[in-house]
Design a protein around this motif. Sequence first.
Motif, short mmCIF file in Angstrom:
data_model
loop_
_atom_site.label_atom_id
_atom_site.label_comp_id
_atom_site.label_asym_id
_atom_site.label_seq_id
_atom_site.Cartn_x
_atom_site.Cartn_y
_atom_site.Cartn_z
N VAL A 68 0.83 -1.26 0.09
CA VAL A 68 -0.06 -0.04 -0.06
C VAL A 68 1.05 1.23 0.06
CG1 VAL A 68 -1.77 1.21 1.16
CG2 VAL A 68 -1.94 -1.24 1.44
N GLN A 69 0.87 2.02 -0.85
CA GLN A 69 1.47 3.35 -1.13
C GLN A 69 0.47 4.53 -1.49
OE1 GLN A 69 5.09 2.86 -4.09
NE2 GLN A 69 3.57 1.12 -4.71
N LYS A 70 0.91 5.64 -0.51
CA LYS A 70 0.14 6.83 -0.80
C LYS A 70 0.80 7.55 -1.94
CE LYS A 70 -0.63 11.51 0.93
NZ LYS A 70 -0.33 12.41 2.19
N VAL A 71 0.28 7.83 -3.02
CA VAL A 71 0.96 8.16 -4.40
C VAL A 71 0.35 9.43 -4.65
CG1 VAL A 71 1.18 5.85 -5.22
CG2 VAL A 71 -1.01 7.09 -5.59
N GLY A 72 -0.43 10.16 -3.93
CA GLY A 72 -0.82 11.62 -4.26
C GLY A 72 -1.84 12.17 -3.34
N GLU A 169 -5.15 15.23 -8.96
CA GLU A 169 -5.59 13.76 -9.30
C GLU A 169 -5.22 13.28 -10.50
OE1 GLU A 169 -8.58 16.05 -6.67
OE2 GLU A 169 -7.50 16.52 -8.54
N SER A 170 -5.37 14.26 -11.71
CA SER A 170 -4.90 13.79 -13.03
C SER A 170 -3.22 13.46 -12.90
CB SER A 170 -5.09 15.00 -13.92
OG SER A 170 -6.91 15.55 -13.61
N LYS A 171 -2.62 14.49 -12.37
CA LYS A 171 -1.19 14.28 -12.34
C LYS A 171 -0.89 12.88 -11.66
CE LYS A 171 -0.32 19.26 -12.07
NZ LYS A 171 0.18 20.53 -11.30
N THR A 172 -1.50 12.65 -10.71
CA THR A 172 -1.22 11.17 -10.14
C THR A 172 -1.56 10.10 -10.97
OG1 THR A 172 -1.89 12.28 -7.85
CG2 THR A 172 -1.80 9.75 -8.26
N LEU A 173 -2.62 10.21 -11.58
CA LEU A 173 -2.96 9.20 -12.54
C LEU A 173 -1.76 8.90 -13.54
CD1 LEU A 173 -4.95 7.00 -13.56
CD2 LEU A 173 -6.48 8.61 -14.60
N LYS A 174 -1.64 10.12 -14.28
CA LYS A 174 -0.50 10.10 -15.35
C LYS A 174 0.51 9.41 -14.71
CE LYS A 174 0.88 11.21 -19.67
NZ LYS A 174 2.62 11.18 -19.40
N ARG A 175 1.24 10.09 -13.84
CA ARG A 175 2.38 9.46 -13.31
C ARG A 175 2.60 7.84 -12.83
NH1 ARG A 175 2.52 12.35 -9.14
NH2 ARG A 175 2.32 10.60 -7.46
N ASN A 260 -6.23 8.23 -24.30
CA ASN A 260 -4.91 8.54 -24.10
C ASN A 260 -4.14 7.43 -23.76
OD1 ASN A 260 -4.06 11.61 -24.98
ND2 ASN A 260 -5.96 11.77 -23.93
N ILE A 261 -4.48 6.92 -22.53
CA ILE A 261 -3.63 5.52 -22.07
C ILE A 261 -3.77 4.68 -23.19
CG2 ILE A 261 -3.70 3.83 -20.39
CD1 ILE A 261 -4.70 6.01 -18.25
#
Length: 490
Positions: A68-72, A169-175, A260-261
């Motif tokens: 489990v990681q906090k990613v954003g 939230e968008s930046k997190t998903l892309k990263r 895009n993905i």
Amino acid sequence: MNTRCFKNIVLVIVFIGSSSLLSAQDFYQQLFDNYDTYKEQSITKRRFTHSKIMPLISNLKGNDFFTVQKVGTSIKGKSLNLISFGEGDIDVFLWSQMHGDESTATMAIFDIFNFFKADDFQQEKKEMLSKLRIHFLPMLNPDGAEMFTRRNALGVDINRDALRLQSPESKTLKRIRDSLNADFGFNLHDQSTYYNANRTPKPATISYLAPAYNYEKDVNETRGNAMKLIAYMNDILQQYAPGQVGRYNDDFEPRAFGDNIQKWGTSVVLIESGGYPNDPEKQHIRKLNFVTILSAIHAIATEEFKAISRDNYFNIPENDRKLFDLKLTGVQYPLLGNTYTVDLGIHENEVSAHTESGYFYKANIADMGDLSTYFGYEEFDASAYKVVVPKIYPEAFSTLQAVTEKGVASLLKEGYAFVKVSNLPQDKDAVQFPLHVISSEKNTDIKFYVGANPTFFLEKNGKLEYLVINGNLVSLSSEEKPFGNALIFR
């Protein structure tokens, strides 16, 4: 692939200890039959917040199986968390609730965690986990979930922010997508309950899409794999929701994440959860998500989906939008000395409220006229019935309780659909009996037009037999059935 062919797919049976590898068919059937074993019982309503899922995520941290990681964080500082497990070389990435009011798949994700924590199906799990590394990012839009709205706290639709990446939230998903470089991605959404499978009265309970990656809608290997996987999933789902699967429109949307993905090299499957009769909290659709997502993960591990023809994807009927909550056919409507025959299509719209469910319904006439090409979750042939304008009861009641003590059924049979109440509770916008409540006398002349709230009696041979109130069809002669709500007009 037809059902007969699918039933002939049998995996090699291998005995390890007391456990054997089931056929794919038997595996999915047992997932469906034993679903309640895995259902996360702390979430049973569609409206839940970040604070509801965080204890569940914290519990996963104590299990070595999960990473489990906090990613954003969201705009308002709520954590975005990635939960991963598996030891394989194929990365599968699933994210849910980028629209805050689309929570069905988020519920199913926690059911899936419970499935992988359980002791059963060890051989099937071993096969999946040895081939795959699976990553879940549930509730990408926790601020929207807090208010149960589509957009985030900025007012941005995250699924239209794949290019500008204006929101955290968008930046997190892309990263995360880029860091995983996932082989497969699952974009998990809810769609309107008014979608139906094309030219049928059945709701599109689940709809799929392999998003296009350009305006020409070309199909390369990446998109083709998504199509094959969807065709595989459809074969499974037809056994549990026959005729209730649709294919979402694949017009290219250059700002959307799914498109895009797909373009960035991940085979993307969009899953949209629609409507199912008598399932307002989408608990049955949640169960279908559980089965269809796990069937996809299993098929990726076994590579069974690769044998499916892409053509089967295009055989899934397209989504249409021709469903009403209630459709009345052939209503006899007197107006200015003439009588007209019209069909009425009624929608029940959710309005957020501080109630146990978190909402109430406020209906409107969505369409009227010739609706012969449309369908309803509930349909009624009203061709033998004439519309009668409802009346206001002449005396005011002191409280809502006084109304029920008077007797709702007797008021309805006398043609009253509105009652005046002197002391209206300030914390209520709706009542759970079929009478509208007003604080002062209102004009109740019936005028049918798109957008009107539908409240009127249906008369046959001089006798009032039905009431339509706030989109609910109420029989005046049969025993009471569960009723949604009528409205309070202040």
